[in-house]
Design an enzyme around this catalytic site. Sequence first.
Site, PDB file in Angstrom:
ATOM      1  N   HIS A   1       3.021  55.681  49.969  1.00 13.75           N
ATOM      2  CA  HIS A   1       4.891  56.303  50.823  1.00 13.75           C
ATOM      3  C   HIS A   1       4.180  55.764  52.625  1.00 13.75           C
ATOM      4  CE1 HIS A   1       8.842  56.491  52.325  1.00 13.75           C
ATOM      5  NE2 HIS A   1       8.395  57.649  53.359  1.00 13.75           N
TER       6      HIS A   1
ATOM      7  N   ARG B   1      25.054  60.434  54.426  1.00 13.39           N
ATOM      8  CA  ARG B   1      24.412  60.945  55.757  1.00 13.39           C
ATOM      9  C   ARG B   1      24.272  60.291  57.364  1.00 13.39           C
ATOM     10  NH1 ARG B   1      18.734  61.444  53.302  1.00 13.39           N
ATOM     11  NH2 ARG B   1      18.052  62.250  55.177  1.00 13.39           N
TER      12      ARG B   1
ATOM     13  N   LYS C   1      12.969  57.784  45.052  1.00 18.23           N
ATOM     14  CA  LYS C   1      12.456  57.028  44.913  1.00 18.23           C
ATOM     15  C   LYS C   1      10.829  57.062  44.723  1.00 18.23           C
ATOM     16  CE  LYS C   1      14.632  56.561  48.883  1.00 18.23           C
ATOM     17  NZ  LYS C   1      15.229  55.901  49.866  1.00 18.23           N
TER      18      LYS C   1
HETATM   19  N1  URA Z   1      13.036  57.600  54.520  1.00 21.62           N
HETATM   20  C1  URA Z   1      14.083  58.145  53.024  1.00 21.62           C
HETATM   21  O1  URA Z   1      13.848  56.990  52.069  1.00 21.62           O
HETATM   22  N2  URA Z   1      14.896  58.818  52.811  1.00 21.62           N
HETATM   23  C2  URA Z   1      15.136  59.752  53.879  1.00 21.62           C
HETATM   24  O2  URA Z   1      15.926  60.536  54.164  1.00 21.62           O
HETATM   25  C3  URA Z   1      14.086  59.527  54.957  1.00 21.62           C
HETATM   26  C4  URA Z   1      13.582  58.348  55.293  1.00 21.62           C
END
Ligand code: URA
Length: 420
Positions: free
Chosen positions: A92, A178, A197
């Site tokens: 990631h 958010r 995720k």
């Molecule tokens: N990437 C994400 O998936 N979520 C976040 O809150 C910030 C970056």
Amino acid sequence: VACGESVFVIVHVPTLIERKRDGGTLTTVEIEWLIAAFTSGDLPDYQMSALAMAICCRGMNSDEITALTRAMMHSGRVLDYPAGSPPKIDKHSTGGIGDKVSIVLAPLLACGNVWVPMISGRGLGITGGTLDKLESIPGFRTAMDESDALRQLERIGVFMIGQTADICPADRKLYALRDVTGTVPSQALIIASIMSKKLAENLDRLVLDVKWGSGAFMKTAFEAEQLAAGLTNVGSSMGVQVAHVITPMNEPLGRSSGNALEVSEAVAALQGNGPEDLVELTLDLAERVGDQPRETYANWLRDGTAWNKFIQLVEAQGGDAATLERNPHVAPIVRVIEATQSGTVAKMDAGLIGHACLLLGAGRRRTTDTVDFAVGCDRIAKTGEAVSAGDILLRVHARDETSLAEALPLLERAVEIDSQ
Ligand code: URA
């Protein structure tokens, strides 16, 4: 409340919001209840928004962050694999300008005896997204159901898809809230969002590329270190081996920024001709998460092994591999920016170049925007390079004169040449 064999949780939501507002902690059971109720729609957006703001202002301890991550991950499907399948690994990146590493790394890792179930995101704001880049390959499908995805893993060891409706629905809802409530920058919420995720992929190992600088989410190396520590802590407490690199993002990675332009550069890297910074970062990540030594990965980039795997991947997902070696998206306008004096490139600001690419149409301002695959910048000079007056500093690919005129002032500010 225990009643016979069952345990009932009685939750008074305002009390939980007030406790967090006043700096207290939430229990695992409370967090699980809140996320389940939010996902099902029983907890209204206004209460979740207030809670998100309280978390943003007061933070969460590591137990709370782990509980939040776990609850968000279990708000939807967690991938399931047959017994005895190879180790599942992924990477990631917190995102940057010109960051096309995943497109090179996923097929490269899959040349070894591992599975790479890569679920990526779209670009938002100035940072690009792997899915948009892949979708610039004509026919490439980034949506796949779980059973097809698993069959592809069994056949070629890799898939690269987008988040499905069933994966982390709580994160999708919470991220949207958010975005409009000023609570994106909370470290706790960022960690839970990213890791829920990734952990829904049911990984054995994960490598993180946490970026800092003008073109990154985190502006300083210190902030990036803190985020990396938080992400690693959650992953480890959930049984995943997590490694990380902290990398600067003050200039674009490689020499291109923009969806199809970046795919062309990734193709060059997969054919052994990639720019040095892209190749080195890809190898740094591969050796941290993969099952092979760095030299083997470097050879696979040079000898066609990784390139063949990428062709398999593109074809498996419906893409037209014949287009990979000639960019099918040609922008109507290509403007060359030349050096006006000789010297050394002192600045090639990633943040400004990212903004310029956004104005050209390469990115999205809102999640519902569409992206223009053809536009962006390429042949971007690297800092430290010597240039003579008249040399190309970068080329701008634009759809029309209006967007070009918007982007040019930013690009002019992005570059500095030191003539000493
Ligand atoms: N990437 C994400 O998936 N979520 C976040 O809150 C910030 C970056």
